[in-house]
Design an enzyme around this catalytic site. Structure first.
Site, PDB file in Angstrom:
ATOM      1  N   GLN A   1       0.818  -1.217   0.000  1.00  9.09           N
ATOM      2  CA  GLN A   1       0.000   0.000   0.000  1.00  9.09           C
ATOM      3  C   GLN A   1       0.852   1.267   0.000  1.00  9.09           C
ATOM      4  OE1 GLN A   1      -2.302  -0.839   3.538  1.00  9.09           O
ATOM      5  NE2 GLN A   1      -0.474  -1.462   4.646  1.00  9.09           N
TER       6      GLN A   1
ATOM      7  N   HIS B   1      -8.893   3.687  19.483  1.00  4.59           N
ATOM      8  CA  HIS B   1      -8.110   2.602  20.083  1.00  4.59           C
ATOM      9  C   HIS B   1      -8.661   2.199  21.451  1.00  4.59           C
ATOM     10  CE1 HIS B   1      -4.845   3.968  17.152  1.00  4.59           C
ATOM     11  NE2 HIS B   1      -5.275   2.802  16.766  1.00  4.59           N
TER      12      HIS B   1
ATOM     13  N   ASP C   1      -0.092  -0.031  13.550  1.00  9.08           N
ATOM     14  CA  ASP C   1       0.303   1.260  14.126  1.00  9.08           C
ATOM     15  C   ASP C   1       0.621   1.133  15.616  1.00  9.08           C
ATOM     16  OD1 ASP C   1      -2.424   1.717  15.549  1.00  9.08           O
ATOM     17  OD2 ASP C   1      -2.948   1.405  13.447  1.00  9.08           O
TER      18      ASP C   1
ATOM     19  N   GLY D   1      -3.296 -11.974   8.114  1.00  4.68           N
ATOM     20  CA  GLY D   1      -4.000 -12.404   9.325  1.00  4.68           C
ATOM     21  C   GLY D   1      -4.828 -13.653   9.100  1.00  4.68           C
TER      22      GLY D   1
ATOM     23  N   ASP E   1      -8.283  -5.296  13.922  1.00  8.16           N
ATOM     24  CA  ASP E   1      -8.047  -3.848  13.788  1.00  8.16           C
ATOM     25  C   ASP E   1      -7.547  -3.616  12.371  1.00  8.16           C
ATOM     26  OD1 ASP E   1      -7.465  -1.209  14.101  1.00  8.16           O
ATOM     27  OD2 ASP E   1      -5.817  -1.491  15.506  1.00  8.16           O
TER      28      ASP E   1
ATOM     29  N   ASP F   1      -9.806  -0.673   5.814  1.00  8.33           N
ATOM     30  CA  ASP F   1     -11.117  -0.867   5.179  1.00  8.33           C
ATOM     31  C   ASP F   1     -11.087  -2.153   4.333  1.00  8.33           C
ATOM     32  OD1 ASP F   1     -11.900   1.675   6.192  1.00  8.33           O
ATOM     33  OD2 ASP F   1     -10.664   2.577   4.628  1.00  8.33           O
TER      34      ASP F   1
HETATM   35  N1  SAM Z   1      -8.050   1.678  12.619  1.00  9.09           N
HETATM   36  C1  SAM Z   1      -7.669   1.868  11.316  1.00  9.09           C
HETATM   37  C2  SAM Z   1      -8.826   2.172  10.413  1.00  9.09           C
HETATM   38  O1  SAM Z   1      -9.913   1.586  10.583  1.00  9.09           O
HETATM   39  O2  SAM Z   1      -8.682   3.007   9.542  1.00  9.09           O
HETATM   40  C3  SAM Z   1      -6.853   0.737  10.835  1.00  9.09           C
HETATM   41  C4  SAM Z   1      -5.705   0.457  11.712  1.00  9.09           C
HETATM   42  S1  SAM Z   1      -4.345  -0.430  11.172  1.00  9.09           S
HETATM   43  C5  SAM Z   1      -3.275   0.771  10.540  1.00  9.09           C
HETATM   44  C6  SAM Z   1      -4.835  -1.404   9.823  1.00  9.09           C
HETATM   45  C7  SAM Z   1      -3.750  -2.401   9.489  1.00  9.09           C
HETATM   46  O3  SAM Z   1      -4.324  -3.565   8.895  1.00  9.09           O
HETATM   47  C8  SAM Z   1      -2.687  -1.896   8.505  1.00  9.09           C
HETATM   48  O4  SAM Z   1      -1.480  -1.740   9.186  1.00  9.09           O
HETATM   49  C9  SAM Z   1      -2.631  -2.986   7.429  1.00  9.09           C
HETATM   50  O5  SAM Z   1      -1.302  -3.270   7.008  1.00  9.09           O
HETATM   51  C10 SAM Z   1      -3.262  -4.162   8.156  1.00  9.09           C
HETATM   52  N2  SAM Z   1      -3.800  -5.196   7.278  1.00  9.09           N
HETATM   53  C11 SAM Z   1      -4.491  -5.054   6.136  1.00  9.09           C
HETATM   54  N3  SAM Z   1      -4.784  -6.262   5.621  1.00  9.09           N
HETATM   55  C12 SAM Z   1      -4.273  -7.198   6.466  1.00  9.09           C
HETATM   56  C13 SAM Z   1      -4.260  -8.621   6.474  1.00  9.09           C
HETATM   57  N4  SAM Z   1      -4.836  -9.324   5.500  1.00  9.09           N
HETATM   58  N5  SAM Z   1      -3.649  -9.244   7.510  1.00  9.09           N
HETATM   59  C14 SAM Z   1      -3.065  -8.538   8.512  1.00  9.09           C
HETATM   60  N6  SAM Z   1      -3.043  -7.193   8.537  1.00  9.09           N
HETATM   61  C15 SAM Z   1      -3.643  -6.526   7.542  1.00  9.09           C
END
Ligand code: SAM
Length: 287
Positions: free
Chosen positions: A41, A72, A96, A148, A165, A168
């Site tokens: 990304q 959070h 984060d 994940g 967490d 989108d």
């Molecule tokens: N709270 C925030 C929001 O709703 O806008 C999101 C927080 S956090 C930064 C989201 C994280 O999900 C990102 O760091 C991203 O790299 C991670 N992410 C996205 N897809 C993922 C996956 N398939 N497995 C694990 N982490 C993932």
């Protein structure tokens, strides 16, 4: 006043996040601190006049320093306090470190696995947001960089509380919004286990939310939505999904025992957050 003052003033530079390409949130930027991309990304960190520093992934605001604790604390503590004694915690996404910081305030916690697909998010958060990424060095924490959904498919471990967490439901995050994924999470919960996932805005994402709650209800015997404010997210009205094998959503303990202060969460808010407006009850099929 020198003749060059107008050339030294901050730039008239603005960022807009658009929802459905029709409406959006716009703020003025003081400085661009980082702009680059990982394997997964685009990543930006900007400093702003009103909202502090902001983390933006794929053009979407992840948090602002001014309101990150709204999100959070309400994501982490509702799940943590609904459990009688959470010892083992899994956080999917959350690179984060904000949810991790809140989870680590609970003295009952013995081990946390945090699984984010993107190591760059962790690196950048540690560099630009040390107050948010403050718990990565806690000895109870293990960080894993992988999808994940793959992690929960392959892991044999069980957890008292699991948080999703995620960003989108687009790009790499699509795998962690499926019924198969929730089924795998259920298999990793202990007897009183609880799952909490961020679940977007009822104001803009009605269809997505209906589908998500339909899926959750097919997997978990106990499913409830709760709501809170999140000024920098679309509409400011943000939802969370609470699911469990049976344990209800009410707080089982008070926050007196926590290591560290809370700026948003309290037990009154915890209980009140589960009261839903009628149009949202209809969206999630709740009486
Ligand atoms: N709270 C925030 C929001 O709703 O806008 C999101 C927080 S956090 C930064 C989201 C994280 O999900 C990102 O760091 C991203 O790299 C991670 N992410 C996205 N897809 C993922 C996956 N398939 N497995 C694990 N982490 C993932």
């Amino acid at each position: 006043m020198s003749e060059f003052d107008q050339y030294l003033s901050p730039p008239n530079l603005w960022f807009s996040e658009l929802h459905k390409n029709e409406v959006g949130l716009t703020f003025r930027i003081k400085d661009v601190l980082y702009a680059g991309h990982s394997k997964y990304q685009r990543i930006m960190v900007v400093d702003t006049f009103e909202l502090g520093k902001v983390l933006i992934l794929y053009g979407s605001i992840m948090f602002t320093e001014k309101d990150e604790y709204f999100y959070h604390e309400m994501l982490a503590h509702v799940g943590m306090f609904a459990h009688p004694e959470p010892k083992r915690v899994l956080i999917i996404g959350g690179g984060d470190g904000g949810t991790l910081r809140e989870v680590c305030k609970h003295p009952s916690v013995e081990h946390v696995d945090l699984v984010d697909i993107d190591s760059e998010v962790v690196r950048i958060s540690r560099e630009f947001f040390p107050n948010i990424a403050s718990s990565f060095d806690d000895p109870r924490v293990s960080v894993h960089f992988e999808d994940g959904a793959k992690f929960v498919r392959e892991s044999k471990d069980r957890y008292d509380v699991v948080f999703v967490d995620s960003s989108d439901p687009v790009g790499p995050a699509t795998t962690i919004f499926s019924r198969e994924f929730y089924q795998s999470i259920k298999e990793h919960l202990t007897e009183n286990g609880v799952m909490v996932a961020q679940s977007e805005s009822p104001f803009y994402h009605a269809q997505f939310i209906s589908g998500l709650f339909d899926d959750l209800k097919k997997v978990f015997p106990y499913v409830r939505m709760y709501l809170s404010w999140m000024p920098a997210y679309p509409s400011g009205m943000w939802s969370y999904a609470f699911a469990s094998l049976g344990v209800d959503h009410l707080p089982k303990r008070g926050p007196e025992t926590l290591n560290g202060k809370l700026r948003f969460y309290n037990p009154e808010l915890h209980k009140a957050a589960f009261a839903l407006p009628n149009f949202v009850k209809e969206m999630v099929g709740q009486d």
